[in-house]
Structures are given as C-alpha cells and as structure tokens.
Motif scaffolding. Structure first.
Motif, PDB file in Angstrom:
ATOM      1  N   ALA A 225      56.644  46.353  31.978  1.00 46.63           N
ATOM      2  CA  ALA A 225      57.896  46.944  31.490  1.00 46.63           C
ATOM      3  C   ALA A 225      58.973  45.901  31.234  1.00 46.63           C
ATOM      4  O   ALA A 225      59.806  46.061  30.336  1.00 46.63           O
ATOM      5  CB  ALA A 225      58.401  47.981  32.484  1.00 46.63           C
ATOM      6  N   ILE A 226      58.969  44.810  32.012  1.00 43.25           N
ATOM      7  CA  ILE A 226      60.006  43.788  31.858  1.00 43.25           C
ATOM      8  C   ILE A 226      59.489  42.544  31.123  1.00 43.25           C
ATOM      9  O   ILE A 226      60.108  41.482  31.164  1.00 43.25           O
ATOM     10  CB  ILE A 226      60.602  43.388  33.228  1.00 43.25           C
ATOM     11  N   HIS A 227      58.349  42.687  30.455  1.00 46.39           N
ATOM     12  CA  HIS A 227      57.762  41.605  29.660  1.00 46.39           C
ATOM     13  C   HIS A 227      57.385  40.393  30.516  1.00 46.39           C
ATOM     14  O   HIS A 227      57.641  39.245  30.130  1.00 46.39           O
ATOM     15  CB  HIS A 227      58.704  41.181  28.531  1.00 46.39           C
ATOM     16  N   ALA A 228      56.791  40.661  31.671  1.00 50.82           N
ATOM     17  CA  ALA A 228      56.275  39.586  32.522  1.00 50.82           C
ATOM     18  C   ALA A 228      54.761  39.749  32.607  1.00 50.82           C
ATOM     19  O   ALA A 228      54.238  40.865  32.515  1.00 50.82           O
ATOM     20  CB  ALA A 228      56.891  39.653  33.913  1.00 50.82           C
ATOM     21  N   LYS A 229      54.042  38.651  32.787  1.00 46.26           N
ATOM     22  CA  LYS A 229      52.579  38.699  32.855  1.00 46.26           C
ATOM     23  C   LYS A 229      52.133  38.704  34.307  1.00 46.26           C
ATOM     24  O   LYS A 229      52.538  37.848  35.097  1.00 46.26           O
ATOM     25  CB  LYS A 229      51.972  37.502  32.130  1.00 46.26           C
ATOM     26  N   ASN A 230      51.310  39.671  34.655  1.00 46.78           N
ATOM     27  CA  ASN A 230      50.757  39.722  36.008  1.00 46.78           C
ATOM     28  C   ASN A 230      49.650  38.686  36.121  1.00 46.78           C
ATOM     29  O   ASN A 230      48.620  38.787  35.440  1.00 46.78           O
ATOM     30  CB  ASN A 230      50.201  41.131  36.285  1.00 46.78           C
ATOM     31  N   ALA A 231      49.852  37.691  36.975  1.00 40.62           N
ATOM     32  CA  ALA A 231      48.854  36.635  37.138  1.00 40.62           C
ATOM     33  C   ALA A 231      47.504  37.202  37.584  1.00 40.62           C
ATOM     34  O   ALA A 231      46.449  36.659  37.254  1.00 40.62           O
ATOM     35  CB  ALA A 231      49.349  35.604  38.161  1.00 40.62           C
ATOM     36  N   ALA A 232      47.545  38.320  38.303  1.00 36.83           N
ATOM     37  CA  ALA A 232      46.317  38.944  38.801  1.00 36.83           C
ATOM     38  C   ALA A 232      45.923  40.149  37.946  1.00 36.83           C
ATOM     39  O   ALA A 232      45.223  41.058  38.399  1.00 36.83           O
ATOM     40  CB  ALA A 232      46.510  39.376  40.251  1.00 36.83           C
ATOM     41  N   GLY A 233      46.361  40.145  36.690  1.00 36.33           N
ATOM     42  CA  GLY A 233      46.115  41.279  35.805  1.00 36.33           C
ATOM     43  C   GLY A 233      44.659  41.552  35.508  1.00 36.33           C
ATOM     44  O   GLY A 233      44.301  42.648  35.079  1.00 36.33           O
ATOM     45  N   SER A 234      43.781  40.584  35.743  1.00 38.03           N
ATOM     46  CA  SER A 234      42.347  40.786  35.495  1.00 38.03           C
ATOM     47  C   SER A 234      41.670  41.520  36.654  1.00 38.03           C
ATOM     48  O   SER A 234      40.538  41.989  36.522  1.00 38.03           O
ATOM     49  CB  SER A 234      41.653  39.437  35.279  1.00 38.03           C
ATOM     50  N   LEU A 235      42.388  41.616  37.792  1.00 36.24           N
ATOM     51  CA  LEU A 235      41.850  42.314  38.955  1.00 36.24           C
ATOM     52  C   LEU A 235      42.230  43.790  38.893  1.00 36.24           C
ATOM     53  O   LEU A 235      43.099  44.177  38.129  1.00 36.24           O
ATOM     54  CB  LEU A 235      42.388  41.672  40.244  1.00 36.24           C
ATOM     55  N   LYS A 236      41.576  44.590  39.711  1.00 36.96           N
ATOM     56  CA  LYS A 236      41.864  46.024  39.731  1.00 36.96           C
ATOM     57  C   LYS A 236      42.412  46.464  41.081  1.00 36.96           C
ATOM     58  O   LYS A 236      41.865  46.094  42.122  1.00 36.96           O
ATOM     59  CB  LYS A 236      40.590  46.821  39.412  1.00 36.96           C
ATOM     60  N   GLY A 237      43.468  47.255  41.033  1.00 32.39           N
ATOM     61  CA  GLY A 237      44.029  47.821  42.259  1.00 32.39           C
ATOM     62  C   GLY A 237      44.529  46.767  43.224  1.00 32.39           C
ATOM     63  O   GLY A 237      44.946  45.670  42.832  1.00 32.39           O
ATOM     64  N   TRP A 238      44.488  47.116  44.507  1.00 32.28           N
ATOM     65  CA  TRP A 238      44.934  46.194  45.546  1.00 32.28           C
ATOM     66  C   TRP A 238      43.749  45.311  45.920  1.00 32.28           C
ATOM     67  O   TRP A 238      42.774  45.763  46.510  1.00 32.28           O
ATOM     68  CB  TRP A 238      45.449  46.958  46.762  1.00 32.28           C
ATOM     69  N   SER A 239      43.829  44.029  45.547  1.00 35.24           N
ATOM     70  CA  SER A 239      42.676  43.134  45.688  1.00 35.24           C
ATOM     71  C   SER A 239      42.919  42.016  46.694  1.00 35.24           C
ATOM     72  O   SER A 239      43.995  41.413  46.724  1.00 35.24           O
ATOM     73  CB  SER A 239      42.329  42.516  44.331  1.00 35.24           C
ATOM     74  N   LYS A 240      41.888  41.751  47.486  1.00 33.92           N
ATOM     75  CA  LYS A 240      41.943  40.639  48.439  1.00 33.92           C
ATOM     76  C   LYS A 240      41.491  39.376  47.722  1.00 33.92           C
ATOM     77  O   LYS A 240      40.503  39.392  46.974  1.00 33.92           O
ATOM     78  CB  LYS A 240      41.033  40.923  49.639  1.00 33.92           C
ATOM     79  N   VAL A 241      42.225  38.270  47.934  1.00 34.83           N
ATOM     80  CA  VAL A 241      41.889  37.007  47.272  1.00 34.83           C
ATOM     81  C   VAL A 241      41.895  35.867  48.284  1.00 34.83           C
ATOM     82  O   VAL A 241      42.453  35.983  49.375  1.00 34.83           O
ATOM     83  CB  VAL A 241      42.888  36.679  46.143  1.00 34.83           C
ATOM     84  N   SER A 242      41.274  34.763  47.895  1.00 37.61           N
ATOM     85  CA  SER A 242      41.287  33.566  48.745  1.00 37.61           C
ATOM     86  C   SER A 242      42.616  32.846  48.564  1.00 37.61           C
ATOM     87  O   SER A 242      43.366  33.117  47.615  1.00 37.61           O
ATOM     88  CB  SER A 242      40.147  32.635  48.341  1.00 37.61           C
ATOM     89  N   GLU A 243      42.913  31.909  49.432  1.00 38.59           N
ATOM     90  CA  GLU A 243      44.174  31.168  49.340  1.00 38.59           C
ATOM     91  C   GLU A 243      44.168  30.231  48.138  1.00 38.59           C
ATOM     92  O   GLU A 243      45.225  29.826  47.652  1.00 38.59           O
ATOM     93  CB  GLU A 243      44.413  30.379  50.635  1.00 38.59           C
ATOM     94  N   GLU A 244      42.969  29.892  47.649  1.00 36.48           N
ATOM     95  CA  GLU A 244      42.855  28.971  46.519  1.00 36.48           C
ATOM     96  C   GLU A 244      43.041  29.672  45.169  1.00 36.48           C
ATOM     97  O   GLU A 244      43.461  29.044  44.193  1.00 36.48           O
ATOM     98  CB  GLU A 244      41.476  28.279  46.528  1.00 36.48           C
ATOM     99  N   GLN A 245      42.719  30.956  45.126  1.00 40.16           N
ATOM    100  CA  GLN A 245      42.734  31.667  43.842  1.00 40.16           C
ATOM    101  C   GLN A 245      44.098  31.667  43.163  1.00 40.16           C
ATOM    102  O   GLN A 245      44.196  31.391  41.961  1.00 40.16           O
ATOM    103  CB  GLN A 245      42.235  33.103  44.036  1.00 40.16           C
ATOM    104  N   PRO A 246      45.195  31.961  43.863  1.00 35.03           N
ATOM    105  CA  PRO A 246      46.510  31.957  43.211  1.00 35.03           C
ATOM    106  C   PRO A 246      46.881  30.591  42.625  1.00 35.03           C
ATOM    107  O   PRO A 246      47.652  30.529  41.655  1.00 35.03           O
ATOM    108  CB  PRO A 246      47.467  32.349  44.338  1.00 35.03           C
ATOM    109  N   VAL A 247      46.360  29.531  43.220  1.00 35.52           N
ATOM    110  CA  VAL A 247      46.650  28.184  42.716  1.00 35.52           C
ATOM    111  C   VAL A 247      46.127  28.044  41.285  1.00 35.52           C
ATOM    112  O   VAL A 247      46.782  27.450  40.416  1.00 35.52           O
ATOM    113  CB  VAL A 247      46.016  27.108  43.625  1.00 35.52           C
TER     114      VAL A 247
END
Length: 319
Positions: A225-247
C-alpha cells in the motif's frame, strides 16, 4: 339572497380546503413520525464463518468475546457496557483489561455459561480446536457467532460488519469501515510521491527463532500500500528463517514488531554478527512498531500502516 348563498358557498369551500390541509398535515405528521421511529434491527440472521445461520432475536445485552480482535472491534462499536467477559490475552483498550477473564484458547465453559450472555463472539482461527467448548455453549442455549479469520483489509471490513450486525450497531460499523477505507485511500494517494521503492525486512520474532511476514499477511499488504517492497515477499505467511537469510535480502529498512516484550530490538539487530554490511544496519534505519497494530484485525490496522509509512518514508509521510 343570492349574495348570501354565494357567501355561504365560499365559506364552505374555505372550510373544505382548510380541512384538506389539516388532513394532509396530519398525514404528513404521521409519515414524519414513522420516519423518525427507529426500525428494529432484530431479529437478524447471520451466516457466520462456520457456515451456520445464527438467528439473534433481540439486541444482545451481555456479550462474551473469545479473542482480542473481536474485543477491539466490539469496543470500537461502543459496546463497553455490554461486554461481560474477554479472553486472558485481551490488552486493548484499557477498559478490556478490567473485564472478567474467561480463559485463553481453552476457555472456561462453565464460567461463560454462568455469565448468562446473550451472545458469544468466537473466531474461525480457533473454531476447530475449540469446537467442543463452542458446542457446549450452544447446547446451553447461548447464541455463538463465529467471526471470519481476516487475512487482509477486505476480510477485516467483513469481520467488523458481522460483529456490528450481530450486536445491533450496524450504523457505527459502517462509520468505522468507511473511515478505515478513506484513511487507507489517503495513505495510498500519498504513496504516489515515493520516488524510489525501498526494500523492507520485517522481523516479527527475534533470534534465536527469527520469524518474518510473507505473502498473505497484513504486513505484506501494508508494505504494498505504501509502495515498499517486502524483502520476504517470496515466502508465505509467518515464516521462520535462519539468521543468515535476511543478510542475503540486503534490506534498506528493518522493522521489528516485538519491542513491547523484548528490550532494545534495535540494539539486538545492530549487534548481530554478519549484519553490519546490510544497508539498513549501516544507516541505522531500524524501527519498531507494535505487533497488534500490524497483525490484529480491527480499526487500529490503519495506525499500523501509518507507523510503517512514517518509519520507511519519513520524507513523504512526516510532512
């Protein structure tokens, strides 16, 4: 004599006209009174999220809510006095925290029955796990309406309307929904001023078990809605990730939603090994918003969008 007859005829005509006006006025008065008499919204039949048609004979005077989102909506509809019981997790508004508690996911059926409510507001998210308890309430003669599980704004409007209809507060419900739609439209209009889209990493649970918001969440809708890109947009729902993935996502902005229970979320992010080269960390573009405002279906979702917007695009939304 002829003249007298003419005068008499004129008088009779005037009287007839006056009588007609009087009758017309009385008829108009009756119509006006009828128009001002509030039409009863009950009995009303609601097809709830379980697919059941629930008939409510009269306006509920005693209501029990089994989940915080239902409670927030009910209070926004002005049902403070009618609410006699809420879940252990209810934390907003403040008045809700002072209401008698009926338990959590495993609610206390006996306690609810003892409250003698006219209506219980259940929720689709727990309807299956709580089916036995809900059936017991129904068998006790209590009306139970299962509210839909909202995944987006349209679903939320539906939830508000369902609760409003069940409680005889449809006008207030319409006002709330209109206000939310208008405010969201204003936010989207302002988003057109965004010149460069930013990539945003949203962290909804801290290390060691990091969770984020992917597709199908309010947060993802808000970012769009505010024209921002979700970095985790390829994931679905509430997703658990490793500490390295956001990097690897290399976000421009990091938003956390757990500052209300975890101290110094910004410092936690800044201290993580291997995160120092992420643009958001380099520039210290790390912000915290309250989880309830971006995940709990209700009127405060608009506040959540505004907080995200001001954090991510301060030059646009803090004007």
């Amino acid at each position: 004599m002829k003249k007298l007859t003419q005068i008499t005829m004129m008088l009779l005509l005037v009287i007839a006209v006056m009588a007609g006006c009087s009758a017309g006025n009385q008829s108009a008065d009756k119509k006006e009174k009828g128009a001002n008499t509030p039409k009863s919204e009950f009995p009303v039949t609601i097809k709830d999220a379980s697919g059941e048609n629930v008939k409510i004979e009269k306006k509920p005077k005693k209501i029990v809510s089994l989940i915080p989102s239902n409670t927030e909506v009910a209070f926004a509809l002005g049902l403070d006095k009618e609410i006699v019981g809420v879940s252990d997790f209810d934390n907003y508004p403040e008045a809700a925290t002072k209401k008698p508690k009926i338990g959590g996911m495993d609610f206390n059926v006996e306690k609810i029955v003892g409250m003698k409510p006219d209506l219980v507001l259940a929720h689709a998210s727990s309807a299956h796990t709580s089916k036995q308890g809900i059936d017991q309430l129904k068998n006790a003669g209590i009306k139970v309406v299962v509210i839909n599980e909202a995944q987006n704004f349209q679903d939320t409007y539906k939830s508000i309307n369902m609760i409003a209809k069940a409680t005889g507060t449809q006008k207030q419900g319409d006002k709330i929904v209109k206000s939310m739609k208008d405010d969201l439209a204003d936010i989207k209009e302002k988003a057109k001023q965004v010149k460069k889209e930013k990539k945003v990493w949203v962290e909804v649970a801290p290390a060691p078990e990091i969770y984020t918001a992917g597709k199908g969440t309010f947060i993802d809708d808000m970012l769009t809605a505010i024209h921002a890109k979700n970095a985790a947009g390829s994931l679905k729902g509430w997703s658990k990730v490793s500490e390295e993935q956001p990097v690897k996502y290399n976000p421009d902005v990091i938003v956390t939603t757990y500052g209300y229970y975890s101290k110094n979320p910004k410092e936690q992010i800044l201290s993580r090994k291997g995160w120092k080269d992420i643009p958001a960390v380099k520039n210290k573009n790390i912000y915290d918003v309250h989880s309830d405002k971006v995940t709990r279906p209700g009127p405060r979702l608009i506040e959540g969008v505004e907080e995200l917007a001001k954090a991510i695009y301060p030059d646009v939304y803090k004007k």
